[in-house]
Design a protein around this motif. Structure first.
Motif, PDB file in Angstrom:
ATOM      1  N   ALA A 161      74.351 126.885 -26.673  1.00 57.80           N
ATOM      2  CA  ALA A 161      75.114 126.062 -28.216  1.00 57.80           C
ATOM      3  C   ALA A 161      75.986 125.259 -28.543  1.00 57.80           C
ATOM      4  O   ALA A 161      76.193 124.898 -29.563  1.00 57.80           O
ATOM      5  CB  ALA A 161      75.614 128.046 -28.125  1.00 57.80           C
ATOM      6  N   TYR A 162      76.857 124.794 -27.444  1.00 58.66           N
ATOM      7  CA  TYR A 162      78.229 124.068 -27.634  1.00 58.66           C
ATOM      8  C   TYR A 162      76.909 122.766 -28.102  1.00 58.66           C
ATOM      9  O   TYR A 162      77.933 122.295 -28.834  1.00 58.66           O
ATOM     10  CB  TYR A 162      78.445 124.359 -26.424  1.00 58.66           C
ATOM     11  CG  TYR A 162      79.391 123.034 -26.066  1.00 58.66           C
ATOM     12  CD1 TYR A 162      80.779 122.937 -27.001  1.00 58.66           C
ATOM     13  CD2 TYR A 162      79.421 121.983 -25.312  1.00 58.66           C
ATOM     14  CE1 TYR A 162      82.138 121.699 -26.008  1.00 58.66           C
ATOM     15  CE2 TYR A 162      80.120 121.318 -25.680  1.00 58.66           C
ATOM     16  CZ  TYR A 162      81.236 120.871 -25.924  1.00 58.66           C
ATOM     17  OH  TYR A 162      82.385 119.685 -25.883  1.00 58.66           O
TER      18      TYR A 162
ATOM     19  N   ALA B 129      73.956 122.006 -29.117  1.00 60.49           N
ATOM     20  CA  ALA B 129      74.198 121.826 -30.566  1.00 60.49           C
ATOM     21  C   ALA B 129      75.258 122.420 -31.481  1.00 60.49           C
ATOM     22  O   ALA B 129      74.300 121.269 -32.636  1.00 60.49           O
ATOM     23  CB  ALA B 129      72.762 123.301 -30.532  1.00 60.49           C
ATOM     24  N   ARG B 130      75.563 122.447 -31.402  1.00 61.53           N
ATOM     25  CA  ARG B 130      77.086 121.983 -32.496  1.00 61.53           C
ATOM     26  C   ARG B 130      77.556 121.134 -32.435  1.00 61.53           C
ATOM     27  O   ARG B 130      78.460 120.496 -33.319  1.00 61.53           O
ATOM     28  CB  ARG B 130      77.974 122.951 -32.669  1.00 61.53           C
ATOM     29  CG  ARG B 130      77.768 124.783 -32.254  1.00 61.53           C
ATOM     30  CD  ARG B 130      78.430 125.484 -32.252  1.00 61.53           C
ATOM     31  NE  ARG B 130      78.350 126.899 -32.567  1.00 61.53           N
ATOM     32  CZ  ARG B 130      78.170 127.684 -31.543  1.00 61.53           C
ATOM     33  NH1 ARG B 130      78.458 127.527 -30.519  1.00 61.53           N
ATOM     34  NH2 ARG B 130      78.161 129.309 -31.117  1.00 61.53           N
ATOM     35  N   ARG B 131      77.555 120.216 -31.596  1.00 65.82           N
ATOM     36  CA  ARG B 131      78.058 119.292 -31.187  1.00 65.82           C
ATOM     37  C   ARG B 131      76.449 117.629 -31.261  1.00 65.82           C
ATOM     38  O   ARG B 131      77.197 116.587 -31.843  1.00 65.82           O
ATOM     39  CB  ARG B 131      78.458 118.008 -29.523  1.00 65.82           C
ATOM     40  CG  ARG B 131      79.616 119.247 -29.441  1.00 65.82           C
ATOM     41  CD  ARG B 131      80.239 118.657 -27.679  1.00 65.82           C
ATOM     42  NE  ARG B 131      80.494 117.624 -27.749  1.00 65.82           N
ATOM     43  CZ  ARG B 131      80.167 116.696 -26.699  1.00 65.82           C
ATOM     44  NH1 ARG B 131      80.056 117.582 -25.382  1.00 65.82           N
ATOM     45  NH2 ARG B 131      80.774 115.697 -26.570  1.00 65.82           N
TER      46      ARG B 131
ATOM     47  N   SER C 132      72.493 118.750 -37.151  1.00 64.57           N
ATOM     48  CA  SER C 132      72.541 120.630 -36.392  1.00 64.57           C
ATOM     49  C   SER C 132      72.761 121.748 -37.070  1.00 64.57           C
ATOM     50  O   SER C 132      73.731 121.078 -38.391  1.00 64.57           O
ATOM     51  CB  SER C 132      73.698 120.640 -35.713  1.00 64.57           C
ATOM     52  OG  SER C 132      74.338 121.848 -34.906  1.00 64.57           O
ATOM     53  N   HIS C 133      71.978 122.176 -37.205  1.00 62.00           N
ATOM     54  CA  HIS C 133      72.131 123.270 -38.361  1.00 62.00           C
ATOM     55  C   HIS C 133      72.606 125.366 -37.346  1.00 62.00           C
ATOM     56  O   HIS C 133      71.627 126.281 -38.156  1.00 62.00           O
ATOM     57  CB  HIS C 133      70.531 123.992 -39.090  1.00 62.00           C
ATOM     58  CG  HIS C 133      70.532 122.086 -39.691  1.00 62.00           C
ATOM     59  ND1 HIS C 133      70.992 122.081 -40.126  1.00 62.00           N
ATOM     60  CD2 HIS C 133      69.083 120.993 -39.252  1.00 62.00           C
ATOM     61  CE1 HIS C 133      70.280 120.656 -41.146  1.00 62.00           C
ATOM     62  NE2 HIS C 133      69.331 119.954 -39.833  1.00 62.00           N
ATOM     63  N   VAL C 134      73.178 125.105 -36.850  1.00 64.51           N
ATOM     64  CA  VAL C 134      73.622 125.933 -35.940  1.00 64.51           C
ATOM     65  C   VAL C 134      74.979 126.743 -36.147  1.00 64.51           C
ATOM     66  O   VAL C 134      75.912 126.738 -36.774  1.00 64.51           O
ATOM     67  CB  VAL C 134      74.217 125.899 -34.390  1.00 64.51           C
ATOM     68  CG1 VAL C 134      74.445 127.019 -33.597  1.00 64.51           C
ATOM     69  CG2 VAL C 134      73.363 125.123 -33.518  1.00 64.51           C
ATOM     70  N   ASP C 135      74.648 128.210 -37.185  1.00 68.60           N
ATOM     71  CA  ASP C 135      75.291 129.134 -37.549  1.00 68.60           C
ATOM     72  C   ASP C 135      75.026 130.762 -37.184  1.00 68.60           C
ATOM     73  O   ASP C 135      74.393 131.151 -36.712  1.00 68.60           O
ATOM     74  CB  ASP C 135      74.877 128.873 -39.358  1.00 68.60           C
ATOM     75  CG  ASP C 135      74.554 128.139 -39.294  1.00 68.60           C
ATOM     76  OD1 ASP C 135      76.245 127.036 -39.946  1.00 68.60           O
ATOM     77  OD2 ASP C 135      73.372 127.382 -40.501  1.00 68.60           O
TER      78      ASP C 135
ATOM     79  N   ARG D 108      81.959 130.593 -26.009  1.00 73.49           N
ATOM     80  CA  ARG D 108      80.588 129.375 -27.388  1.00 73.49           C
ATOM     81  C   ARG D 108      79.661 130.290 -28.055  1.00 73.49           C
ATOM     82  O   ARG D 108      78.935 129.332 -28.741  1.00 73.49           O
ATOM     83  CB  ARG D 108      80.218 128.743 -25.877  1.00 73.49           C
ATOM     84  CG  ARG D 108      81.275 127.294 -25.687  1.00 73.49           C
ATOM     85  CD  ARG D 108      80.789 126.575 -24.383  1.00 73.49           C
ATOM     86  NE  ARG D 108      81.088 125.247 -24.146  1.00 73.49           N
ATOM     87  CZ  ARG D 108      80.952 124.101 -23.051  1.00 73.49           C
ATOM     88  NH1 ARG D 108      80.024 124.226 -22.826  1.00 73.49           N
ATOM     89  NH2 ARG D 108      81.964 123.161 -22.989  1.00 73.49           N
TER      90      ARG D 108
ATOM     91  N   GLY E 177      79.885 132.633 -29.534  1.00 72.69           N
ATOM     92  CA  GLY E 177      80.604 133.311 -31.459  1.00 72.69           C
ATOM     93  C   GLY E 177      81.331 134.375 -30.724  1.00 72.69           C
ATOM     94  O   GLY E 177      81.678 134.599 -32.326  1.00 72.69           O
TER      95      GLY E 177
ATOM     96  N   ASP F 111      88.792 124.099 -26.855  1.00 74.83           N
ATOM     97  CA  ASP F 111      87.200 124.704 -26.830  1.00 74.83           C
ATOM     98  C   ASP F 111      87.680 126.011 -27.780  1.00 74.83           C
ATOM     99  O   ASP F 111      86.988 126.464 -28.822  1.00 74.83           O
ATOM    100  CB  ASP F 111      86.231 125.130 -25.682  1.00 74.83           C
ATOM    101  CG  ASP F 111      85.756 124.201 -25.507  1.00 74.83           C
ATOM    102  OD1 ASP F 111      85.746 122.858 -26.038  1.00 74.83           O
ATOM    103  OD2 ASP F 111      85.300 124.872 -23.968  1.00 74.83           O
TER     104      ASP F 111
END
Length: 491
Positions: free
Chosen positions: A63-64, A66-68, A76-79, A204, A206, A237
């Protein structure tokens, strides 16, 4: 009618990282062996500890990263929060595979396995009660206790009321792994290794995370500069870190959006404040699982906290009864538990494992006092903290005449810069007169693996200048061991 007593040559109580291989080795040495397990084969490490937590941490890392993505030029399309159901199922699948593998190995080896609660009824005699109430009586001249530890709740005013009202919101290091949703906000009580791993993981995934640490620094075992480096990373973080802060009282309002309120006292400015959350993780310590064994019937002595003291060969106060793993006291590491098995293996000459003398290399008898290297460990935050040997604070100021220290930020490491993973630092403690490496720490990308390189050098008796002059592959993380020694200073 009392059940018939079943006689074995050896009984192993607990199937953790020393108990399972020990039971197998005992059988291979020709001893009729029983293994008693209360809950599941593999012990804490496979079922609630190392395997599942590091599996979850891998999801947090995904997840970390992906957001980077945009920072590396990748869209990146992590919401929103992670899909905790899938995260949990991945963890369960991996744990199940490990556990089933252990069960098959025990069966194939010929170990007789009893599932249930073990209790001593005599010096060398136990009962085993299954979940359905069936009782077995077992007896053996050799008994090995490997029952591990469990999370311990702190003495916190109001905690019992919160547990009674919203038990699913009060978590420990086991129950937090079975959450089906990511907590909106998580209070982590305890700034040790376990607390920080989970704190960063759920941030990370959420959650909004607060870490409440009673001590003046995170990770009290570490040197202050390392602890401060870790604190900076976690705050970067997004975690809220409160050191020198004592939890005084906890209340619950089931109708509130943030149902848990923790009242704290800061020792820094003598102030009182509150922190609210949807969940709280109690990560303040563990206790040995010896209180249900009825050890008084065996004559085995424990200390005031329930741990079982042993001699250097792991024998308890009763000859023929041994204690292995976490239940004998710290350090509580899986790799120490496994080495406990090796201590027993070598000193009981469990065939077919050859002793060191079989190779013509006379060595001291293997014991917990003659372990082959300083005990290493890794905290699986991201970046990791790896350590082996002495910390600087382990050496009294009056004994630092020849002690030198080298510190270097990970931002000086080429490989770390190339991967944009340059947070953290390296620190080495050496004897400036002899060149011996006394201790090494690394907070950095794959810090545990860098530490292992230095550990190997320490095991082989290499000096710090041997690492400085070594030819390491470029660009590799180990290459940093050419450069750190340029920063040596007197302690």
């Amino acid at each position: 009618m009392a059940p018939e007593t079943k006689v074995f040559d050896a009984i192993v109580i607990g199937s953790g990282q020393s108990g399972t291989p020990l039971a197998t080795a005992l059988v291979k040495s020709g001893r009729k062996t029983a293994l008693v397990e209360k809950s599941h084969i593999g012990g804490c490490c496979i079922n609630e500890g190392c395997t599942p937590t590091k599996t979850l941490i891998a999801s947090g890392r995904a997840a970390y990263m992906a957001r980077r993505g945009p920072g590396y030029g990748i869209p990146s399309h992590v919401d929103g929060a992670a899909d905790m159901i899938k995260v949990r199922q991945r963890k369960r699948d991996i744990v199940s595979n490990w556990r089933e593998g252990g069960e098959k190995r025990l069966k194939n080896a010929g170990v007789t396995v009893f599932m249930g609660d073990a209790k001593f009824v005599g010096e060398k005699e136990i009962t085993v009660e299954s979940d359905v109430g069936q009782e077995e009586v077992l007896k053996a001249n050799l008994i090995f206790i490997n029952v591990g530890e469990r999370p311990a709740a702190p003495p916190l005013d109001g905690l019992e009321g919160v547990i009674a009202t919203l038990p699913e919101k009060v978590l420990d290091s086991t129950s937090i792994q079975e959450l089906g949703e990511v907590p909106e906000s998580l209070i982590v009580l305890g700034g040790g290794y376990v607390g920080l791993e989970f704190a960063q993981l759920f941030q990370r995934l959420g959650s909004k995370v607060h870490v409440i640490q009673r001590a003046k620094q995170l990770l009290p075992r570490e040197d202050p500069d390392l602890a401060e480096s870790m604190k900076d990373i976690l705050m970067e973080d997004g975690l809220k870190v409160h050191c020198s802060t004592e939890a005084k009282h906890i209340t619950v309002d089931p109708l509130a959006q943030q149902p848990i309120t923790l009242t704290t006292h800061s020792k820094l400015d003598d102030s009182t404040s509150t922190v609210t959350g949807t969940h709280i993780l109690l990560a303040t310590g563990r206790r040995p699982n010896t209180d249900t064994l009825n050890l008084a019937a065996s004559g085995v002595q424990t200390d005031s906290t329930g741990y079982i003291p042993t001699n250097e060969y792991l024998e308890t106060s009763v000859p023929g009864i041994y204690a292995l793993g976490d239940c004998k006291g710290p350090p509580a590491f899986t790799h120490v538990s496994y080495d406990d098995f090796r201590v027993i293996r070598d000193n009981l000459d469990l065939l077919p494992y050859p002793s060191a003398s079989s190779f013509g290399k006379p060595i001291k008898p293997h014991s917990i006092n003659t372990r082959k290297s300083a005990i290493p460990y890794v905290c699986y935050t991201d970046p990791q903290l790896g350590h082996v040997g002495l910390h600087l604070h382990d050496i009294p100021t009056s004994e630092r005449k020849n002690i030198q220290v080298a510190k270097m930020p990970m931002s000086y490491v080429a490989r770390a810069l190339e991967t944009d993973e340059s947070r953290g630092m390296m620190k080495a403690v050496v004897n400036g007169e002899t060149g011996d490496i006394l201790g090494f720490s690394c907070i950095g990308i794959e810090g545990g693996e860098i530490m292992a390189v230095v550990q190997t050098a320490m095991m082989g008796g290499l000096k710090w200048w041997d690492l400085r002059e070594a030819i390491w592959a470029h660009p590799s993380l180990a290459e940093s061991l050419n450069n750190i020694w340029g920063y040596l200073e007197d302690a």
